[in-house]
Enzyme design. Structure first.
Site, short mmCIF file in Angstrom:
data_model
loop_
_atom_site.label_atom_id
_atom_site.label_comp_id
_atom_site.label_asym_id
_atom_site.label_seq_id
_atom_site.Cartn_x
_atom_site.Cartn_y
_atom_site.Cartn_z
N TYR A 1 15.65 30.06 8.10
CA TYR A 1 14.51 30.82 8.62
C TYR A 1 14.54 30.87 10.15
CZ TYR A 1 12.21 30.46 4.05
OH TYR A 1 11.89 30.56 2.73
N ARG B 1 -10.64 -0.50 15.73
CA ARG B 1 -10.74 0.31 14.52
C ARG B 1 -11.68 -0.42 13.59
NH1 ARG B 1 -5.16 1.53 11.41
NH2 ARG B 1 -5.66 -0.55 10.69
N MET C 1 11.80 24.43 2.57
CA MET C 1 11.05 23.58 1.64
C MET C 1 11.98 22.83 0.70
SD MET C 1 7.90 24.61 -0.89
CE MET C 1 6.96 25.44 0.37
N LYS D 1 0.85 -1.20 0.00
CA LYS D 1 0.00 0.00 0.00
C LYS D 1 0.88 1.25 0.00
CE LYS D 1 -0.32 -0.34 5.04
NZ LYS D 1 -1.16 -0.71 6.18
C1 LIG Z 1 -0.36 -1.81 6.78
C2 LIG Z 1 -0.94 -3.07 7.28
C3 LIG Z 1 -0.12 -4.19 7.52
C4 LIG Z 1 1.40 -4.15 7.42
O1 LIG Z 1 1.98 -3.73 8.62
P1 LIG Z 1 3.57 -3.67 8.80
O2 LIG Z 1 3.75 -3.25 10.21
O3 LIG Z 1 4.06 -2.66 7.82
O4 LIG Z 1 4.09 -5.02 8.52
C5 LIG Z 1 -0.75 -5.38 7.89
N1 LIG Z 1 -2.10 -5.44 8.04
C6 LIG Z 1 -2.90 -4.39 7.83
C7 LIG Z 1 -4.37 -4.53 8.02
C8 LIG Z 1 -2.35 -3.16 7.47
O5 LIG Z 1 -3.14 -2.11 7.29
#
Ligand SMILES: *Cc1c(COP(=O)(O)O)cnc(C)c1O
Length: 338
Positions: free
Chosen positions: A234, A121, A281, A34
């Protein structure tokens, strides 16, 4: 010359996949790609992970999955975040698998039911007899990197709630779970951060046999002597107490070198040097001990400069640092080595 260069080392990624597969002792490894593979490049990482033995790809959104489907026509792709009703139809056509956290199970698409065993969640509080669309049962650990007692309690809740359905694919572990809890392995583990060679525990990844996949380099674009009492950046947050050589690196918070990284260290011509003053930046300053030539290489991440150390200075986690790095070609050159 490029302002900075991002190098993604797919050989290191494959070695991390092998390390995770050894830790999983027979359970499947599902590669979490992701958020553009935590900033590493989803298509490159997905191909390398599948080649090294991962058996599915996990993403957060349907559009992320559809982009991967174009590159990987036969891979198993699981969408872990919620899908809207229009997205369900797209998912069905693209043979994606969806995660369902509510009572309504869409027809004609393979789903994983998500149980809330204590993350508080997404997820169902109770599991009832799964319908034919259901291929997997999953949950997510809230404290695999911090509170062992709670993690073990979640794993046990998951085990007992899913025991009657052990013919389905059961998965609860993330990277920390896969590395630390043999009881969390079940049929598959969804691993992201460890695959990228970043520690889920915020410690040196080498302790878990992991190698950072991403390195980020730049150079000194300007070198100047700051006379006593003069400042850089800055807000005049750094004022030279004595005549001080400083180097300007053409990378700033718009590139993902965050504003709260003041005080962290980067490697300048091989030596660790402190980042001083306010990060702007498009640039930041480093304190030098002598005059160095313009063009001297600067390592921001990699070759012993740990993202975990930057995360500690910035009061965040490597996940946030990695996903924040801007690989837009207008800002940085991205190189993939295999
Ligand atoms: C992002 C995610 C993972 C991966 O977690 P890591 O700590 O990066 O291994 C696993 N399960 C779900 C549901 C996630 O959202």
């Amino acid at each position: 010359m490029y302002r900075s260069e991002l190098t993604v080392d797919l050989a290191a990624l494959r070695r991390n996949v092998a390390t995770l597969l050894r830790a999983l002792a027979g359970s499947e490894l599902w590669a979490v790609v992701k958020a553009n593979a935590y900033g590493h490049g989803a298509a490159d990482v997905a191909g390398a992970a599948l080649g090294a033995g991962a058996t599915a790809l996990c993403v957060a959104t349907v559009p992320e999955a559809l982009a991967l489907r174009r590159e990987f026509p036969t891979a198993r792709i699981v969408v872990m975040g919620p899908a809207g009703s229009r997205e369900v139809a797209l998912a069905r056509d693209a043979r994606l698998e969806l995660v369902v956290s509510g009572d309504e199970v869409p027809a004609g698409v393979r789903v994983h039911l998500k149980l809330d065993t204590g993350m508080g969640r997404w997820g169902l509080s109770e599991l009832t007899a799964p319908s034919v669309e259901v291929v997997g049962l999953m949950s997510h650990l809230a404290t695999a990197d911090s509170d062992a007692g709670y993690a073990e309690w979640q794993i046990e809740r998951f085990r007992s709630a899913t025991a009657p359905y052990s013919h389905l694919t059961r998965h609860i572990a993330n990277s920390a779970g896969a590395l630390r809890y043999a009881t969390a392995r079940f049929d598959a583990a969804r691993c992201g951060i460890a695959m990228y060679g970043l520690s889920p525990f915020g410690t040196d990844p080498a302790e878990d046999g992991l190698e950072p996949v991403l390195s980020w380099t730049s150079h000194l674009a300007q070198v100047k002597l700051l006379p006593t009492g003069h400042s850089t950046g800055y807000g005049r947050r750094y004022v030279a107490e004595q005549d001080t050589w400083i180097g300007i690196v053409p990378v700033g918070y718009a590139d993902g070198f965050r504003r709260d990284l003041t005080g962290t260290q980067v490697r300048v011509g091989g030596e660790l040097r402190r980042v001083v003053g306010t990060i702007s930046m498009d640039a930041f300053a480093v304190e030098l001990d002598r005059e160095l030539p313009v063009g001297t290489p600067v390592v921001l991440v990699g070759r012993g400069v740990l993202a975990e150390e930057h995360a500690r200075v910035a009061g965040t986690i490597t996940y946030e640092l990695a996903t924040g790095i801007n690989s837009d070609p207008a800002r940085a050159r991205r190189v993939v080595v295999s």
